[in-house]
Design a protein around this motif. Sequence first.
Motif, PDB file in Angstrom:
ATOM      1  N   LYS A 265      -1.864  24.220 -18.557  1.00 52.71           N
ATOM      2  CA  LYS A 265      -2.423  23.246 -19.498  1.00 52.71           C
ATOM      3  C   LYS A 265      -3.191  23.940 -20.625  1.00 52.71           C
ATOM      4  CE  LYS A 265      -1.930  19.468 -18.591  1.00 52.71           C
ATOM      5  NZ  LYS A 265      -0.786  18.539 -18.797  1.00 52.71           N
ATOM      6  N   LEU A 267      -5.791  25.996 -22.633  1.00 48.38           N
ATOM      7  CA  LEU A 267      -7.217  26.259 -22.448  1.00 48.38           C
ATOM      8  C   LEU A 267      -7.888  25.235 -21.544  1.00 48.38           C
ATOM      9  CD1 LEU A 267      -8.374  27.464 -25.971  1.00 48.38           C
ATOM     10  CD2 LEU A 267      -7.658  28.803 -23.996  1.00 48.38           C
ATOM     11  N   ASP A 268      -7.150  24.216 -21.125  1.00 47.51           N
ATOM     12  CA  ASP A 268      -7.686  23.248 -20.177  1.00 47.51           C
ATOM     13  C   ASP A 268      -7.430  23.667 -18.729  1.00 47.51           C
ATOM     14  OD1 ASP A 268      -8.757  21.515 -22.072  1.00 47.51           O
ATOM     15  OD2 ASP A 268      -6.819  20.549 -22.393  1.00 47.51           O
ATOM     16  N   GLY A 269      -6.782  24.813 -18.524  1.00 46.03           N
ATOM     17  CA  GLY A 269      -6.578  25.334 -17.184  1.00 46.03           C
ATOM     18  C   GLY A 269      -5.202  25.059 -16.613  1.00 46.03           C
ATOM     19  N   TRP A 270      -5.137  24.785 -15.324  1.00 42.15           N
ATOM     20  CA  TRP A 270      -3.870  24.610 -14.626  1.00 42.15           C
ATOM     21  C   TRP A 270      -3.918  23.372 -13.732  1.00 42.15           C
ATOM     22  CZ3 TRP A 270       0.105  28.288 -15.197  1.00 42.15           C
ATOM     23  CH2 TRP A 270      -0.260  29.474 -15.848  1.00 42.15           C
ATOM     24  N   ASP A 271      -2.801  22.656 -13.695  1.00 39.30           N
ATOM     25  CA  ASP A 271      -2.602  21.612 -12.687  1.00 39.30           C
ATOM     26  C   ASP A 271      -1.820  22.240 -11.543  1.00 39.30           C
ATOM     27  OD1 ASP A 271      -3.888  19.605 -14.073  1.00 39.30           O
ATOM     28  OD2 ASP A 271      -2.067  18.871 -15.045  1.00 39.30           O
ATOM     29  N   HIS A 280      -6.851  20.217 -10.074  1.00 44.91           N
ATOM     30  CA  HIS A 280      -6.925  20.924 -11.357  1.00 44.91           C
ATOM     31  C   HIS A 280      -7.981  22.023 -11.292  1.00 44.91           C
ATOM     32  CE1 HIS A 280      -6.668  21.413 -15.737  1.00 44.91           C
ATOM     33  NE2 HIS A 280      -7.988  21.532 -15.718  1.00 44.91           N
ATOM     34  N   ASN A 282      -9.945  24.966 -13.810  1.00 44.95           N
ATOM     35  CA  ASN A 282     -10.198  25.294 -15.209  1.00 44.95           C
ATOM     36  C   ASN A 282     -10.155  26.804 -15.450  1.00 44.95           C
ATOM     37  OD1 ASN A 282     -10.849  22.597 -16.388  1.00 44.95           O
ATOM     38  ND2 ASN A 282     -12.416  22.641 -14.793  1.00 44.95           N
ATOM     39  N   VAL A 284      -8.334  30.084 -17.101  1.00 45.45           N
ATOM     40  CA  VAL A 284      -7.478  30.448 -18.237  1.00 45.45           C
ATOM     41  C   VAL A 284      -6.744  31.746 -17.919  1.00 45.45           C
ATOM     42  CG1 VAL A 284      -7.485  31.203 -20.629  1.00 45.45           C
ATOM     43  CG2 VAL A 284      -8.910  29.281 -19.938  1.00 45.45           C
ATOM     44  N   LYS A 327     -16.147  25.297 -25.925  1.00 43.01           N
ATOM     45  CA  LYS A 327     -15.475  24.449 -26.905  1.00 43.01           C
ATOM     46  C   LYS A 327     -16.481  23.812 -27.858  1.00 43.01           C
ATOM     47  CE  LYS A 327     -11.547  23.341 -23.913  1.00 43.01           C
ATOM     48  NZ  LYS A 327     -10.742  22.279 -23.272  1.00 43.01           N
ATOM     49  N   THR A 331     -13.559  27.518 -30.872  1.00 44.56           N
ATOM     50  CA  THR A 331     -13.335  27.703 -29.441  1.00 44.56           C
ATOM     51  C   THR A 331     -13.425  29.191 -29.109  1.00 44.56           C
ATOM     52  OG1 THR A 331     -11.905  25.754 -29.362  1.00 44.56           O
ATOM     53  CG2 THR A 331     -11.733  27.312 -27.536  1.00 44.56           C
TER      54      THR A 331
END
Length: 460
Positions: A265, A267-271, A280, A282, A284, A327, A331
């Motif tokens: 996702k 910069l919102d991380g990974w699902d 989820h 967070n 990166v 953010k 960013t």
Amino acid sequence: MARVGGFSSQRYPVAHVATMCGGFVMRQGSQLVEDVQIDSRLCSRGSLFFALPGAHADGVSYVGKAALLGCSAVVVSHADTTRALEMVGSYPCAVIAVRDTLSALQTLAREYRKLFAQVTAVGITGSCGKSTTKEAIAAITSTLGNTVKTPGNLNSEIGLPLSILQLQGDTRYGIFELGIDHVGEMDRMVSMLKPDIGLLTNIGISHLEKFNSRATILAEKGKLFHPAMQMGFVSEDCPFAKVLEMRSKLSLKRYGMGDIQAVDKGLDGWDLTFEGERFHVNCVGKHLLSDVFGAIQVGLALGADKADIAQGLEGFLPMQGRSYVHKSGVTIIDDSYNASLDSTTSILGYLAGLKWKGSKKVVLGSMKELGKESRGAHAKVARQLFASPMGNTYLYGPEMKGAYDLLRQLGYASPLFYTDDFSELEQSIVEKTRCGDLYLLKASRSMAMERLIPSISQAG
């Protein structure tokens, strides 16, 4: 300032503590010992102050201040006993004399650890990724029972004993980070902790200046896997797994993505999806995701099920300075806590492939303690930058001068700036910062690149 070490809810007579750390009571005191400190400013009634030797001033110089603040006892070397007795004066503070104050602190931690047989201790080492792995494992074990973990980056032969001294009667899991930078340090750490489970993230060239060779790094970090260990883990990408198994005589479990589905996702991380459970994180970059995979495998070994793992890791955040995303109008990926060649090339590769509407800019400081590999390592970073130019590239520190010269020689396409002066670096960055920019800050800890965060954020 927060306290960093102690006996938690335990309280001990001074004589008992002296025995635990292998010392002698040279002056009696009436107060019980309730916590352990190495910084006199953190002392209060009930504190045990260890006067450790320092680079600029020995801890014995602060014995008087510790006594003034109500310290129950101070631990000093035999050679400093007379001086310490004079400094304590009329304060009701006991004096314990030991052969070596650091060894005494470590002995105390080792004896204290023995009091908590119910605690399953996990030891984590490697050239990078230790802190993220530690935090992720602790997030999972916290769903299973009371968990103690290394606070912040207290992972040295001074920090580990302070971390161990957090254990309490109701603690079920202790998740500890073991960072070493010289030969023999891991032996002392394992002796203190006796980890039941060990995890090695990777073997790079961090601290090569002190270790002299990667073979020595491998040998020293590999000592984590001691003969009495119940279980050991190593990344499936580690090329030294068989060597580690042969030396430790343990069958090490490899960890990797396995049956975990991961959706990036940005910069919102990974699902992540594990055995049907979705959550989820967070984190990166793939390097931090690998640390999470390791944590999941350790969690499973400790009895966590898929629901425990999902609950523990939902919303998981890395520590500040470990690819932590700030953010605002600008960013910032703050990866300033430390830098090895592997972690630097990994985050640069991630940044190059990241979709971003604005300008992507990198600020790279020196990678320290690489010894004879330093010039080559900085050159590899330069060549990676050349292959994937950024909006602006800022290089800072003497070791980065070689990277700067190589990029100029190669005809680097993007705006390039170098300095060894922090104020000059900050001024140049602020002048060129625009709303919508994305910055990566990456360097070794001693470069303190996080100092740029406020000025960059305000400039945007």
